[in-house]
Each structure stands twice: as structure tokens, then as C-alpha cells.
Design an enzyme around this catalytic site. Structure first.
Site, PDB file in Angstrom:
ATOM      1  N   TYR A   1       0.631  -1.213  -0.380  1.00 10.92           N
ATOM      2  CA  TYR A   1       0.486   0.190  -0.014  1.00 10.92           C
ATOM      3  C   TYR A   1       0.936   0.878   0.097  1.00 10.92           C
ATOM      4  O   TYR A   1       0.056   2.315  -0.333  1.00 10.92           O
ATOM      5  CB  TYR A   1      -0.400  -0.228   1.208  1.00 10.92           C
ATOM      6  CG  TYR A   1      -1.789  -1.890   1.236  1.00 10.92           C
ATOM      7  CD1 TYR A   1      -2.815  -0.799   0.402  1.00 10.92           C
ATOM      8  CD2 TYR A   1      -1.497  -2.629   1.919  1.00 10.92           C
ATOM      9  CE1 TYR A   1      -4.214  -2.360   0.451  1.00 10.92           C
ATOM     10  CE2 TYR A   1      -2.629  -3.601   1.302  1.00 10.92           C
ATOM     11  CZ  TYR A   1      -3.976  -2.987   0.680  1.00 10.92           C
ATOM     12  OH  TYR A   1      -4.800  -4.206   0.666  1.00 10.92           O
TER      13      TYR A   1
ATOM     14  N   GLY B   1       3.466   7.711  -1.512  1.00  8.48           N
ATOM     15  CA  GLY B   1       4.140   7.769  -1.501  1.00  8.48           C
ATOM     16  C   GLY B   1       6.505   7.405  -2.678  1.00  8.48           C
ATOM     17  O   GLY B   1       6.496   8.203  -3.708  1.00  8.48           O
TER      18      GLY B   1
ATOM     19  N   GLU C   1       8.160  15.340   0.285  1.00  4.64           N
ATOM     20  CA  GLU C   1       7.456  15.079   0.850  1.00  4.64           C
ATOM     21  C   GLU C   1       7.948  15.669   2.715  1.00  4.64           C
ATOM     22  O   GLU C   1       9.304  16.186   2.297  1.00  4.64           O
ATOM     23  CB  GLU C   1       7.217  13.521   1.911  1.00  4.64           C
ATOM     24  CG  GLU C   1       6.878  12.750   0.293  1.00  4.64           C
ATOM     25  CD  GLU C   1       6.345  11.496   0.459  1.00  4.64           C
ATOM     26  OE1 GLU C   1       5.514  11.011   1.562  1.00  4.64           O
ATOM     27  OE2 GLU C   1       6.458  10.441  -0.214  1.00  4.64           O
TER      28      GLU C   1
ATOM     29  N   HIS D   1      -0.297   9.485  10.307  1.00  2.21           N
ATOM     30  CA  HIS D   1      -0.806  10.472   9.047  1.00  2.21           C
ATOM     31  C   HIS D   1      -1.311  11.433   9.099  1.00  2.21           C
ATOM     32  O   HIS D   1      -2.607  11.466   9.664  1.00  2.21           O
ATOM     33  CB  HIS D   1      -0.554   9.289   7.955  1.00  2.21           C
ATOM     34  CG  HIS D   1      -0.038   9.915   6.567  1.00  2.21           C
ATOM     35  ND1 HIS D   1      -0.656  10.981   6.209  1.00  2.21           N
ATOM     36  CD2 HIS D   1       1.004   9.284   6.133  1.00  2.21           C
ATOM     37  CE1 HIS D   1      -0.003  10.877   5.240  1.00  2.21           C
ATOM     38  NE2 HIS D   1       0.906  10.249   4.607  1.00  2.21           N
TER      39      HIS D   1
ATOM     40  N   ARG E   1       5.975  15.656   9.871  1.00  7.84           N
ATOM     41  CA  ARG E   1       4.620  14.689   9.964  1.00  7.84           C
ATOM     42  C   ARG E   1       4.149  15.030  11.837  1.00  7.84           C
ATOM     43  O   ARG E   1       2.882  15.046  11.408  1.00  7.84           O
ATOM     44  CB  ARG E   1       4.241  13.319   9.910  1.00  7.84           C
ATOM     45  CG  ARG E   1       4.049  12.802   8.301  1.00  7.84           C
ATOM     46  CD  ARG E   1       4.264  11.240   8.611  1.00  7.84           C
ATOM     47  NE  ARG E   1       4.428  11.143   6.403  1.00  7.84           N
ATOM     48  CZ  ARG E   1       4.613   9.570   6.254  1.00  7.84           C
ATOM     49  NH1 ARG E   1       4.764   9.052   7.187  1.00  7.84           N
ATOM     50  NH2 ARG E   1       4.387  10.105   5.314  1.00  7.84           N
TER      51      ARG E   1
ATOM     52  N   HIS F   1      -0.734   5.258  11.208  1.00  8.92           N
ATOM     53  CA  HIS F   1       0.302   4.662   9.754  1.00  8.92           C
ATOM     54  C   HIS F   1       1.811   3.771  10.354  1.00  8.92           C
ATOM     55  O   HIS F   1       0.912   2.893   9.397  1.00  8.92           O
ATOM     56  CB  HIS F   1       0.902   5.653   9.314  1.00  8.92           C
ATOM     57  CG  HIS F   1       0.783   6.159   8.274  1.00  8.92           C
ATOM     58  ND1 HIS F   1       0.301   5.864   7.511  1.00  8.92           N
ATOM     59  CD2 HIS F   1       2.257   6.102   7.564  1.00  8.92           C
ATOM     60  CE1 HIS F   1       1.243   5.570   5.475  1.00  8.92           C
ATOM     61  NE2 HIS F   1       2.102   5.972   6.379  1.00  8.92           N
TER      62      HIS F   1
ATOM     63  N   ARG G   1       9.814   9.302  12.368  1.00  5.47           N
ATOM     64  CA  ARG G   1       9.959   8.921  11.288  1.00  5.47           C
ATOM     65  C   ARG G   1       9.850   9.721   9.786  1.00  5.47           C
ATOM     66  O   ARG G   1       8.956  10.712  10.014  1.00  5.47           O
ATOM     67  CB  ARG G   1       9.741   7.622   9.937  1.00  5.47           C
ATOM     68  CG  ARG G   1       9.826   7.050   9.307  1.00  5.47           C
ATOM     69  CD  ARG G   1       9.717   5.661   8.794  1.00  5.47           C
ATOM     70  NE  ARG G   1       8.011   6.288   8.528  1.00  5.47           N
ATOM     71  CZ  ARG G   1       7.735   6.135   7.541  1.00  5.47           C
ATOM     72  NH1 ARG G   1       8.186   5.558   6.290  1.00  5.47           N
ATOM     73  NH2 ARG G   1       6.087   6.071   6.975  1.00  5.47           N
TER      74      ARG G   1
HETATM   75  P1  FAD Z   1       4.359  -5.385   5.610  1.00  6.92           P
HETATM   76  O1  FAD Z   1       5.113  -5.109   3.971  1.00  6.92           O
HETATM   77  O2  FAD Z   1       3.423  -5.481   6.629  1.00  6.92           O
HETATM   78  O3  FAD Z   1       5.002  -7.456   5.570  1.00  6.92           O
HETATM   79  C1  FAD Z   1       3.947  -7.907   6.764  1.00  6.92           C
HETATM   80  C2  FAD Z   1       4.324  -9.321   6.308  1.00  6.92           C
HETATM   81  O4  FAD Z   1       5.015  -9.549   7.260  1.00  6.92           O
HETATM   82  C3  FAD Z   1       3.657  -9.959   5.433  1.00  6.92           C
HETATM   83  O5  FAD Z   1       3.724 -10.884   4.395  1.00  6.92           O
HETATM   84  C4  FAD Z   1       2.689 -10.787   6.422  1.00  6.92           C
HETATM   85  O6  FAD Z   1       1.781 -11.494   5.795  1.00  6.92           O
HETATM   86  C5  FAD Z   1       3.856 -11.194   7.660  1.00  6.92           C
HETATM   87  N1  FAD Z   1       3.155 -11.258   8.906  1.00  6.92           N
HETATM   88  C6  FAD Z   1       2.956 -10.331   9.471  1.00  6.92           C
HETATM   89  N2  FAD Z   1       2.532 -11.494  10.528  1.00  6.92           N
HETATM   90  C7  FAD Z   1       2.588 -12.850  10.517  1.00  6.92           C
HETATM   91  C8  FAD Z   1       2.416 -14.028  11.030  1.00  6.92           C
HETATM   92  N3  FAD Z   1       1.670 -13.897  12.769  1.00  6.92           N
HETATM   93  N4  FAD Z   1       2.644 -15.356  10.148  1.00  6.92           N
HETATM   94  C9  FAD Z   1       3.182 -14.818   9.231  1.00  6.92           C
HETATM   95  N5  FAD Z   1       3.876 -14.072   8.416  1.00  6.92           N
HETATM   96  C10 FAD Z   1       3.156 -13.187   8.943  1.00  6.92           C
HETATM   97  N6  FAD Z   1       6.982   3.505   3.808  1.00  6.92           N
HETATM   98  C11 FAD Z   1       7.492   4.313   2.974  1.00  6.92           C
HETATM   99  O7  FAD Z   1       9.418   4.726   2.715  1.00  6.92           O
HETATM  100  N7  FAD Z   1       7.382   4.725   1.672  1.00  6.92           N
HETATM  101  C12 FAD Z   1       6.144   4.957   1.342  1.00  6.92           C
HETATM  102  O8  FAD Z   1       5.244   5.799   0.206  1.00  6.92           O
HETATM  103  C13 FAD Z   1       5.020   4.212   2.526  1.00  6.92           C
HETATM  104  N8  FAD Z   1       3.283   4.741   2.160  1.00  6.92           N
HETATM  105  C14 FAD Z   1       2.789   3.691   2.891  1.00  6.92           C
HETATM  106  C15 FAD Z   1       1.576   4.068   2.736  1.00  6.92           C
HETATM  107  C16 FAD Z   1       0.664   3.665   3.022  1.00  6.92           C
HETATM  108  C17 FAD Z   1      -1.319   2.882   3.460  1.00  6.92           C
HETATM  109  C18 FAD Z   1       1.287   2.603   4.542  1.00  6.92           C
HETATM  110  C19 FAD Z   1       0.451   1.685   5.689  1.00  6.92           C
HETATM  111  C20 FAD Z   1       2.286   2.411   5.002  1.00  6.92           C
HETATM  112  C21 FAD Z   1       3.412   3.631   3.968  1.00  6.92           C
HETATM  113  N9  FAD Z   1       4.985   3.015   4.353  1.00  6.92           N
HETATM  114  C22 FAD Z   1       5.571   4.088   3.571  1.00  6.92           C
HETATM  115  C23 FAD Z   1       5.097   2.173   5.673  1.00  6.92           C
HETATM  116  C24 FAD Z   1       5.799   1.238   4.819  1.00  6.92           C
HETATM  117  O9  FAD Z   1       4.700   0.632   3.536  1.00  6.92           O
HETATM  118  C25 FAD Z   1       6.070  -0.317   5.478  1.00  6.92           C
HETATM  119  O10 FAD Z   1       6.811   0.307   6.616  1.00  6.92           O
HETATM  120  C26 FAD Z   1       7.008  -1.112   5.382  1.00  6.92           C
HETATM  121  O11 FAD Z   1       6.413  -1.006   4.086  1.00  6.92           O
HETATM  122  C27 FAD Z   1       6.792  -2.520   5.657  1.00  6.92           C
HETATM  123  O12 FAD Z   1       7.554  -3.088   5.353  1.00  6.92           O
HETATM  124  P2  FAD Z   1       7.297  -4.920   6.182  1.00  6.92           P
HETATM  125  O13 FAD Z   1       8.702  -5.923   5.343  1.00  6.92           O
HETATM  126  O14 FAD Z   1       8.623  -4.343   7.323  1.00  6.92           O
HETATM  127  O15 FAD Z   1       6.360  -5.388   6.631  1.00  6.92           O
HETATM  128  C1  SIN Z   2       2.706   8.733   1.795  1.00  6.39           C
HETATM  129  O1  SIN Z   2       2.402   8.771   0.208  1.00  6.39           O
HETATM  130  O2  SIN Z   2       2.065  10.110   2.226  1.00  6.39           O
HETATM  131  C2  SIN Z   2       3.552   7.948   3.008  1.00  6.39           C
HETATM  132  C3  SIN Z   2       4.616   7.695   3.363  1.00  6.39           C
HETATM  133  C4  SIN Z   2       4.864   7.201   4.040  1.00  6.39           C
HETATM  134  O3  SIN Z   2       4.595   6.668   5.562  1.00  6.39           O
HETATM  135  O4  SIN Z   2       6.941   7.570   4.054  1.00  6.39           O
END
Ligand code: FAD
Ligand code: SIN
Length: 539
Positions: free
Chosen positions: A52, A55, A122, A250, A298, A359, A394
Site C-alpha cells: 500500500y 509516496g 514529502e 499520518h 508529520r 500509520h 520517521r
Molecule cells: P509488511 O510489508 O507489512 O509485511 C509484513 C509481512 O509479514 C506480510 O507478509 C504478513 O503476511 C507477514 N506476517 C505478519 N504477521 C505474521 C504472522 N503472524 N505469521 C506469518 N506472517 C506474518 N513507507 C515508505 O517508505 N514510503 C511510502 O510511500 C509509504 N507509504 C505507505 C502507505 C501506506 C498506506 C502504509 C500503510 C504504509 C506506508 N509506508 C511507506 C510504510 C511502509 O509501507 C511499511 O513500513 C513497510 O512496507 C513495511 O514493510 P515490512 O516488510 O516491514 O512489513
Molecule cells: C505517503 O505517501 O504519504 C506515505 C509515505 C510514508 O509513509 O513514508
């Protein structure tokens, strides 16, 4: 007939298939084809916070107008005195190389007419440095990483497997305490959602990459999978957890009276593009709070919006984009434009109603510069960690970058450690004796609602000692009721998630109540100033 629970063996078990888990898996698998890598994901493999992200990824790209020092300084300013400067330098300086790698793996980022990358801006960034793919950057990254992972035969991806608990000496019958220096992780137990069996995943090394925990609040941009499972599991295993009080709200989730879960995000990049925050009557207000206006960091913007809503009694504030060029807006933000239209708002004609929503978690599992946790043979990557990069707040788009850099570092460190480690013998199967099927799901769904209300009312953007005490008292009750249920019930993902979210709520409220100052994302009306003494709470 009851099936025999399965045992799986691998060199490296990675829990989570977002940017953190998949980057680590790909790095390990390509560097050493002999390694057996297992990746677990609790729902569909493409569902994650990563998917999701809108940015984009922040990285110093155009050195004629940007520099590592500028990105470092912006990150430190946003972090409000709590960043680890050495980690900030590592992430900023190694970031561009890691971004180039995912471009080589097939990730597309938008370019301008001169065929240079179209760099967005941003809040808190002093230069345009955000690579993006329209307003669905995360979708593009998740797609790329999954495709790459599926090409590698030594990665086995199990979807719809819910990790329940880490395996440590505790499961071999020893007493494990938080102060023990030599706790070891031997893998994890995971619930196979297709048949309800809990299977044992033995591994030489385990990596938690389970993302954030936005679902602990009523309003969040995080998908329903964001329930803090990894942080809660690590905490139960007596791992060090820190900085949980720094929860990022956010400023601009789309206000939708239908109360969608998750709330749809209106990217900060829209403000970077010229969108202006306004009151209902069309007057801008951010300059009254910060000279950086709508593009202040933020924490400041979210608090200002919260304050404006409280003063006016309105249910939302507004983001005005009506003065922007329609073709340009559509080219950059097609997904946001369509979503607004779907609820009857045309961003070129109407101001977009927005509210702050939970967020991102700046804290989590404390890891060192190689991504290693306080438990031996246990690493963590991505949003579930506290690396020192974000400090008390952050900087936008630094999260995806952090996961790319740490995924690479973890792979290097794991490969060094693996030759000296074997699979642990004598791990018992999960003990489900004495449990019965849950009679009333309402006990779980209602407790979850209560939890979200407690956290949103008492541990939100503005806190106080009295609110935090009330939250902790209420959480204690919920904890006891849920533990009783857990001890006697056949496990379901819903029950495990509730239990994990209660732990997350407790960790946030507890660290928030210990911090007797306002700093970054933690703001309390009882201590409005910063303390000069550095306060660190490791739970
Ligand atoms: P995630 O991508 O959340 O992956 C978690 C994984 O763990 C999933 O596969 C899930 O199924 C698995 N999991 C969880 N619990 C379990 C369990 N108990 N057993 C097995 N599997 C499990 N950051 C930026 O830098 N730039 C952006 O533009 C940005 N935009 C964002 C927009 C939105 C709407 C959101 C919600 C966040 C945004 N962020 C952004 C933040 C960023 O997307 C996340 O911090 C980052 O993607 C997290 O990645 P991750 O690999 O740590 O976890
Ligand atoms: C956003 O696009 O505003 C999210 C970016 C981020 O969470 O880093």
C-alpha cells in the site's frame, strides 16, 4: 482422524513477505544457492503494508541538488534527537545502491520527459529525492520482489501460515528470563490455516519481518494484517523491545464517514506537489503552527490537524488541490483521484476531507547495525524493528529504504554466522492438550473493539498521565480475559492477533507513561517540554 503435526527444516526461516522479508530472502538465496530459505506469510503472499506504500522510496539521487549530508540532516531533524546518527549515515549512504538493485530486479519508477527519475518531495525533506511509481509504489515493489523470489528455487514460500510463537529454550523446558544474555531462537510454531494444525518450523536462523501494528487503533492506514505479531512474539520470547511510544499518525487519511478499515491514505506527496491544508472555510492553518507549513514533519502536522478539529468541533480538515494542474495531478496520483471520485469528491472541484490516522511504528524489536536482535540466532527487518534510523519520528519514505538496506546487511551477517550453527534437536510438537473449539467469537471481536477504543481515546496523538493510567488499567483487564481464553481455546488467527495487539497496546502505553517529556511523536499535556537527559526504555 487427527493429522500428525508436520516439522519443517530450513537454514533460514523468514516470517513475513513484505519488503523486509522478501529482500532478505532474495539476497540470501542469490548469494548462496545451497541455502534452504523458508518464508511464511499469514494471508495471501501479496498482502502487506508494503503493497500500500504510495509516496515512494527516499534516496539521494540527483547530486546536483541533493547530498547524503542533506538527507542525513533531514532524518535527524525529524527524529527529534533520538536517531542513532551512525545508523542514519549507513542507511542514507547505502540506500541508492540498494534502490538500484531493485530497479535491476525489475522495479519501475516514474521518469520525466528528459528520462530522468521524477523525484517527489514529502514533509521534512529539503530536496526532491523520492522515487515513486505513480501513487502505487508499494504495489510495484511487492510485485517485483515476489516475482524475483519465485524465480529462486531455494526459497519456499508458505502462504496462509500464521506464526504463533518463536521457539526458544523455554520450549525445551528451561526457564528463560529477560536478563539472560544467551537466549537462542530455534525457529517458530505456525498455524496452517488450511487445516488448523500447528506445525514446527525448525531453523538455524530466524528473521522476523512481520511489519507494523496499526490495527491496534480504530483509524489506521494499515491493512488488517498489521497486528504486530512479530513484536509481540519477540516480547514473549524476552527479546528487547524499545521506542514503542513513538507511533506515527499520518496527517492525511481520507475522511470517510463510512469508517473504512483500513482508512485510505492521501499521500504526503500530494502536499509535496502543492496541496495545501485548510479549514472548512478555506483558510490555510499550518503556517500558524510551523514556518514549513503543510510540509512540516508529520508529528507537527498531525498534531495541528488534531488541534484544529478539537477547536472547531469539525470531524475533519481539508486538503486543497483545486489550484493544481489536472493532467499533472492525474498523471501522479491516479489511484488517489479515483478513490476520491468513488466517494463523491472530485479533487479538482472539492477540497479533500482528511483526518490523521495511525500509520507507522518507529519502535519495535531493538536490532544492531546488522539487524540482529538481543536473542541469538534471531534477526529482524522492516517496520517491526527499532534500528535507530527513525528516532522519535520517521521521515517520510525512509521506511522502504531502511528495509532494503537492512535486508542486505542481515543477509551478509547471517551467511557469516550459519556455518557455526546447527538445527536444534529435541523441539517438541506444539502442545494443544486441553483446548476446545471457541464457543463465542463475540468474545474476541468485542475485545478487539474495546482495545481499539482504549488506544484511540487514551494513547493517541495527545496523551496525559491520567489517560495513560486509565489505558493501562483497562488493558490489564483485557489481557487477563484474553490469556484465559488463549489457555483453553483451539488457536485461531483472530485470537492470536487479539492477544498480540493487546501486548502491543500495553507496550505503547507503558513506554509512553515512562517518558516524562514531549518529544517527536510522543506528546503529553503533563510534560510539554523535552528533557535534556536522554531517556531510553528497553522493555
Ligand atoms: P509488511 O510489508 O507489512 O509485511 C509484513 C509481512 O509479514 C506480510 O507478509 C504478513 O503476511 C507477514 N506476517 C505478519 N504477521 C505474521 C504472522 N503472524 N505469521 C506469518 N506472517 C506474518 N513507507 C515508505 O517508505 N514510503 C511510502 O510511500 C509509504 N507509504 C505507505 C502507505 C501506506 C498506506 C502504509 C500503510 C504504509 C506506508 N509506508 C511507506 C510504510 C511502509 O509501507 C511499511 O513500513 C513497510 O512496507 C513495511 O514493510 P515490512 O516488510 O516491514 O512489513
Ligand atoms: C505517503 O505517501 O504519504 C506515505 C509515505 C510514508 O509513509 O513514508
Amino acid at each position: 482422524m487427527q493429522q500428525q503435526p508436520l516439522q519443517h527444516n530450513s537454514d533460514v526461516l523468514i516470517i513475513g513477505a513484505g519488503i523486509g522479508g522478501l529482500t532478505t530472502a532474495i539476497k540470501l538465496a542469490t548469494q548462496d544457492p545451497a541455502l534452504r530459505i523458508t518464508v511464511l506469510t499469514k494471508t495471501d503472499e501479496s498482502e502487506s503494508n508494503t503493497r500500500y506504500a504510495q509516496g515512494g522510496v527516499a534516496a539521494v539521487w540527483d547530486t546536483s541538488v541533493d547530498s547524503f549530508d542533506k538527507h542525513i540532516e533531514d532524518t535527524l531533524i525529524a527524529g527529534d534527537g533520538l536517531c542513532d546518527e551512525a545508523i542514519v549515515r549507513i542507511v542514507v549512504e547505502e540506500g541508492p545502491v540498494r534502490v538500484r538493485e531493485i530497479i535491476e530486479w525489475g522495479a519501475r519508477f516514474d521518469k520525466n520527459r528528459q528520462e530522468n527519475y521524477d523525484l517527489g518531495k514529502e514533509g521534512g525533506h529539503s530536496a526532491n529525492r523520492i522515487l515513486h511509481y505513480k501513487d502505487i509504489t508499494g504495489w510495484e515493489i511487492q510485485r517485483t520482489l515476489l516475482e524475483k523470489a519465485h524465480q529462486l528455487p531455494n526459497i519456499t514460500l508458505y502462504d496462509h501460515y500464521f506464526a504463533v510463537d518463536l521457539i526458544t529454550q523455554h520450549h525445551l523446558g528451561y526457564t528463560v528470563t529477560r536478563l539472560m544474555p544467551d537466549i537462542e531462537c530455534y525457529g517458530a510454531y505456525a498455524l496452517n490455516k488450511s487445516n488448523g494444525q500447528i506445525e514446527t518450523f525448525r531453523s538455524k536462523i530466524t528473521v522476523i519481518a512481520t511489519g507494523g501494528a496499526g490495527q491496534v487503533y480504530r483509524d489506521t492506514t494499515n491493512p488488517v494484517i498489521a497486528t504486530g505479531d512479530g513484536i509481540a512474539m519477540a516480547y514473549r520470547a524476552k527479546c528487547w523491545i524499545e521506542n514503542m511510544e513513538f507511533v506515527q499518525f499520518h496527517p492525511t487519511a481520507l475522511y470517510n464517514p463510512a469508517g473504512e478499515n483500513p482508512a485510505f491514505l492521501v499521500s504526503e506527496a500530494v502536499r509535496g506537489f502543492g496541496g495545501i491544508l485548510k479549514r472548512k472555510d478555506g483558510r490555510p492553518f499550518m503556517e500558524e503552527y510551523d514556518p514549513r507549513g503543510s510540509l512540516a514533519p508529520r508529528d507537527i502536522v498531525a498534531r495541528a490537524i488534531d488541534n484544529e478539529m478539537k477547536i472547531s468541533g469539525e470531524e475533519c480538515m481539508y486538503l486543497d488541490c483545486r489550484h493544481l494542474d489536472k493532467a499533472d495531478f492525474l498523471a501522479h496520483f491516479p489511484n488517489i483521484y479515483d478513490k476520491c471520485l468513488s466517494i463523491g469528491i472530485d479533487p479538482m472541484e472539492n477540497m479533500i476531507p482528511i483526518v490523521p490516522a495511525c500509520h507507522y511504528f518507529c519502535g519495535g524489536i531493538r536490532v544492531d547495525e546488522q539487524g540482529k536482535s538481543s536473542i541469538n540466532r534471531l534477526f529482524a527487518c522492516g517496520e517491526c524493528t527499532s534500528t535507530g534510523l527513525h528516532g522519535a519520528n520517521r521521515l517520510a519514505s525512509n521506511s522502504l529504504l531502511e528495509a532494503l538496506v537492512f535486508g542486505h546487511r542481515i543477509a551478509a551477517s547471517v551467511r557469516e554466522q550459519l556455518p557455526a550453527i546447527g538445527l536444534q534437536e529435541g523441539i517438541p510438537d506444539w502442545n494443544a492438550a486441553g483446548t476446545t473449539q471457541p464457543g463465542e467469537m463475540v468474545l474476541i471481536t468485542q475485545s478487539l473493539k474495546e482495545l481499539k477504543e482504549i488506544m484511540s481515546s487514551y494513547v493517541g496523538i495527545v496523551r496525559s498521565d491520567a489517560r495513560l493510567k486509565r489505558a493501562l488499567d483497562r488493558l490489564h483487564l483485557l489481557f487477563e480475559e484474553t490469556e484465559a481464553l488463549y489457555d483453553h481455546t483451539v488457536l485461531s488467527p483472530q485470537l492470536c492477533q487479539l492477544r498480540n495487539l493487546i501486548t502491543i497496546g500495553y507496550l505503547i502505553a507503558r513506554t509512553a507513561s515512562l517518558r516524562k517529556e514531549s518529544r517527536g511523536l510522543h506528546y503529553t499535556t503533563d510534560y510539554r517540554q523535552q528533557q535534556n537527559i536522554k531517556q531510553e526504555f528497553i522493555l
